[in-house]
Design a protein around this motif. Structure first.
Motif, PDB file in Angstrom:
ATOM      1  N   THR A  12       0.828  -1.198   0.000  1.00 38.45           N
ATOM      2  CA  THR A  12       0.000   0.000   0.000  1.00 38.45           C
ATOM      3  C   THR A  12       0.865   1.252   0.000  1.00 38.45           C
ATOM      4  O   THR A  12       0.570   2.235  -0.693  1.00 38.45           O
ATOM      5  CB  THR A  12      -0.935   0.009   1.217  1.00 38.45           C
ATOM      6  OG1 THR A  12      -1.730  -1.179   1.198  1.00 38.45           O
ATOM      7  CG2 THR A  12      -1.850   1.209   1.203  1.00 38.45           C
TER       8      THR A  12
ATOM      9  N   TRP B 118       1.047   4.503  -2.529  1.00 31.75           N
ATOM     10  CA  TRP B 118       0.993   5.903  -2.107  1.00 31.75           C
ATOM     11  C   TRP B 118       2.147   6.689  -2.719  1.00 31.75           C
ATOM     12  O   TRP B 118       1.978   7.823  -3.171  1.00 31.75           O
ATOM     13  CB  TRP B 118       1.050   5.998  -0.581  1.00 31.75           C
ATOM     14  CG  TRP B 118      -0.272   5.817   0.092  1.00 31.75           C
ATOM     15  CD1 TRP B 118      -0.701   4.727   0.759  1.00 31.75           C
ATOM     16  CD2 TRP B 118      -1.341   6.758   0.165  1.00 31.75           C
ATOM     17  NE1 TRP B 118      -1.971   4.906   1.241  1.00 31.75           N
ATOM     18  CE2 TRP B 118      -2.388   6.159   0.892  1.00 31.75           C
ATOM     19  CE3 TRP B 118      -1.508   8.060  -0.322  1.00 31.75           C
ATOM     20  CZ2 TRP B 118      -3.581   6.801   1.148  1.00 31.75           C
ATOM     21  CZ3 TRP B 118      -2.709   8.704  -0.050  1.00 31.75           C
ATOM     22  CH2 TRP B 118      -3.731   8.069   0.661  1.00 31.75           C
ATOM     23  N   HIS B 119       3.350   6.111  -2.714  1.00 37.98           N
ATOM     24  CA  HIS B 119       4.508   6.800  -3.284  1.00 37.98           C
ATOM     25  C   HIS B 119       4.288   7.091  -4.771  1.00 37.98           C
ATOM     26  O   HIS B 119       4.567   8.207  -5.243  1.00 37.98           O
ATOM     27  CB  HIS B 119       5.775   5.952  -3.109  1.00 37.98           C
ATOM     28  CG  HIS B 119       6.084   5.605  -1.680  1.00 37.98           C
ATOM     29  ND1 HIS B 119       5.706   6.403  -0.632  1.00 37.98           N
ATOM     30  CD2 HIS B 119       6.752   4.537  -1.137  1.00 37.98           C
ATOM     31  CE1 HIS B 119       6.113   5.849   0.511  1.00 37.98           C
ATOM     32  NE2 HIS B 119       6.749   4.726   0.216  1.00 37.98           N
TER      33      HIS B 119
ATOM     34  N   PHE C 274       1.703   9.849  -5.258  1.00 35.45           N
ATOM     35  CA  PHE C 274       2.237  11.161  -4.876  1.00 35.45           C
ATOM     36  C   PHE C 274       3.122  11.724  -5.982  1.00 35.45           C
ATOM     37  O   PHE C 274       2.942  12.880  -6.415  1.00 35.45           O
ATOM     38  CB  PHE C 274       3.027  11.032  -3.576  1.00 35.45           C
ATOM     39  CG  PHE C 274       3.769  12.290  -3.210  1.00 35.45           C
ATOM     40  CD1 PHE C 274       3.116  13.358  -2.622  1.00 35.45           C
ATOM     41  CD2 PHE C 274       5.128  12.404  -3.463  1.00 35.45           C
ATOM     42  CE1 PHE C 274       3.797  14.525  -2.302  1.00 35.45           C
ATOM     43  CE2 PHE C 274       5.821  13.560  -3.141  1.00 35.45           C
ATOM     44  CZ  PHE C 274       5.154  14.625  -2.557  1.00 35.45           C
TER      45      PHE C 274
ATOM     46  N   ILE D 265      -3.450  14.129  -1.894  1.00 38.03           N
ATOM     47  CA  ILE D 265      -2.406  13.180  -1.525  1.00 38.03           C
ATOM     48  C   ILE D 265      -1.645  13.602  -0.266  1.00 38.03           C
ATOM     49  O   ILE D 265      -1.198  12.747   0.508  1.00 38.03           O
ATOM     50  CB  ILE D 265      -1.428  12.978  -2.703  1.00 38.03           C
ATOM     51  CG1 ILE D 265      -0.482  11.793  -2.405  1.00 38.03           C
ATOM     52  CG2 ILE D 265      -0.645  14.238  -2.994  1.00 38.03           C
ATOM     53  CD1 ILE D 265      -1.176  10.476  -2.259  1.00 38.03           C
TER      54      ILE D 265
ATOM     55  N   GLN E 223      -1.197  11.981   4.073  1.00 38.93           N
ATOM     56  CA  GLN E 223       0.147  11.828   4.631  1.00 38.93           C
ATOM     57  C   GLN E 223       0.208  12.337   6.067  1.00 38.93           C
ATOM     58  O   GLN E 223       0.923  11.776   6.906  1.00 38.93           O
ATOM     59  CB  GLN E 223       1.159  12.583   3.764  1.00 38.93           C
ATOM     60  CG  GLN E 223       1.389  11.975   2.402  1.00 38.93           C
ATOM     61  CD  GLN E 223       2.315  12.825   1.545  1.00 38.93           C
ATOM     62  OE1 GLN E 223       2.912  13.791   2.022  1.00 38.93           O
ATOM     63  NE2 GLN E 223       2.426  12.485   0.267  1.00 38.93           N
TER      64      GLN E 223
END
Length: 405
Positions: free
Chosen positions: A16, A20-21, A24, A103, A107
């Motif tokens: 996951t 996300w990386h 982003f 995004i 975080q």
């Protein structure tokens, strides 16, 4: 919000984070490309915007990614402060990059250890970004009232989304802890079963050795002592008979030892029926001790042969142990072995006219305890009837059902 490192170490969570990386950097790249091709930015602002985007990409790699995995608090705090500054500066220069909030808001929640921290920093982020939008619009009241509803909605969505993520992660953590407990319990149970199996096998081997090899060795010792006495008296023929009996017993012990190593059926039952073995045991015992041994069957030979192999082994070992006790303790002149069927199953009874004892006053030795253990494993019972001066009767009853071959 408690997010221990154990949660991050899970493979699903790691995958996951990779997603996300990618998201982003994809969004950041889109905004950078849009800033390059738009006519809304002057050259100076375009350079400044790209510098902020590059800074954001760099600090995300150097601070945010390690903080997500290793839970390094100072890196998380520093990243969020710099991230809020970069995002608000980027929005001030290029308001269309407002969608970066989609995004960067998660975080904040991901890097927070408490819900209060996440809520506070989310408010700071939205106030900073709203202020940047208001600056870009010229600080007009119309712009303020246009921006305010979107900021409130964004804050509400961020709160709901963040709290929902926290609950999901919390439940995942609880499930992970439960799975670990279940796996630990399973491992402990497997270890306990293994230990119990090892102990049961040791006990079984101890019984087998006691019922075969140990009794055979006892017989050899007594026969050799008798032979020595007869030789000292010049009785050569009786001594020769004792020596022949010693050889036979030693050969049988050797065969039993090999059978134990190979986990085979007792040697005595491998080529004969239980009835034949009992008669042979009685004859040998009589020859070695001079005790009158009578073996009687209250069932036909074919019924004896039809008994399950497991029952035959238990009955044979019970007879061997009883005869060994007669040899060592009873001082009897007559022994009766009776094998038969009853309404409850198959039974063997060994009685003698020896000295007897008081069962309740004398703790049972290993032999009788081993006999009980073997019989009880087969679902049967052992009863001992004895009294000083009137002999002993041992009865073993094994149910006719539930036995395995």
């Amino acid at each position: 919000m408690d997010l221990p490192s154990a949660r991050i170490d899970q493979p699903v969570w790691t995958r996951t984070l990779i997603a996300w990386h990618l998201v982003f950097y994809a969004l950041l790249g889109i905004t950078a490309v849009a800033a390059l091709v738009t006519d809304e930015l002057t050259s100076g602002r375009r350079v400044a915007y790209l510098a902020l985007a590059g800074t954001l990409a760099l600090i995300y790699r150097l601070l945010a990614m390690p903080a997500m995995v290793n839970r390094i608090r100072w890196q998380a705090h520093l990243y969020r402060a710099l991230m809020i500054a970069c995002v608000s500066g980027a929005v001030a220069l290029y308001p269309q990059s407002i969608f970066l909030l989609f995004i960067v808001s998660p975080q904040i929640w991901l890097l927070s250890e408490r819900i209060l921290d996440a809520v506070s920093l989310s408010i700071v982020l939205l106030v900073a970004v709203g202020t940047a939008q208001l600056w870009a619009a010229g600080w007009s009241m119309d712009a303020f009232w246009d921006i305010l509803p979107w900021m409130v909605i964004s804050l509400a969505v961020s709160m709901l989304f963040g709290i929902w993520i926290e609950k999901v992660i919390s439940q995942s953590q609880q499930r992970a802890a439960l799975i670990e407990e279940l796996e630990a319990a399973r491992d402990e149970l497997a270890e306990a079963h293994h230990t119990a199996g090892v102990m049961a096998e040791r006990e079984r081997m101890a019984r087998e050795i006691h019922d075969t090899l140990a009794q055979g060795m006892t017989s050899i010792v007594m026969l050799s002592q008798t032979a020595a006495v007869e030789l000292s008296r010049g009785a050569v023929d009786p001594a020769a008979a004792r020596l022949a009996a010693i050889e036979d017993t030693a050969r049988e012990n050797l065969a039993e030892a090999r059978a134990l190593v190979a986990a085979f059926t007792p040697v005595a039952l491998s080529g004969a029926t239980l009835a034949e073995v009992l008669r042979r045991q009685g004859e040998r015992f009589a020859a070695e001790t001079g005790v009158d041994v009578q073996v009687s069957l209250d069932m036909a030979d074919d019924e004896v042969a039809a008994l399950p192999q497991g029952q035959q082994v238990v009955l044979l070992r019970a007879a061997q142990e009883s005869l060994a006790n007669v040899r060592k303790h009873a001082g009897a002149t007559r022994v009766q072995i009776r094998l038969g069927l009853s309404a409850d199953g198959v039974a063997i009874e060994i009685s003698d006219d020896g000295s007897g004892f008081t069962p309740s006053a004398r703790p049972s030795g290993y032999g009788l305890a081993a006999m009980r253990g073997r019989v009880e494993e087969s679902g049967g019972t052992v009863s001992v009837d004895s009294a000083p001066g009137r002999g002993t009767r041992v009865q073993v009853l094994i149910p006719a059902t539930g036995q395995e071959d």
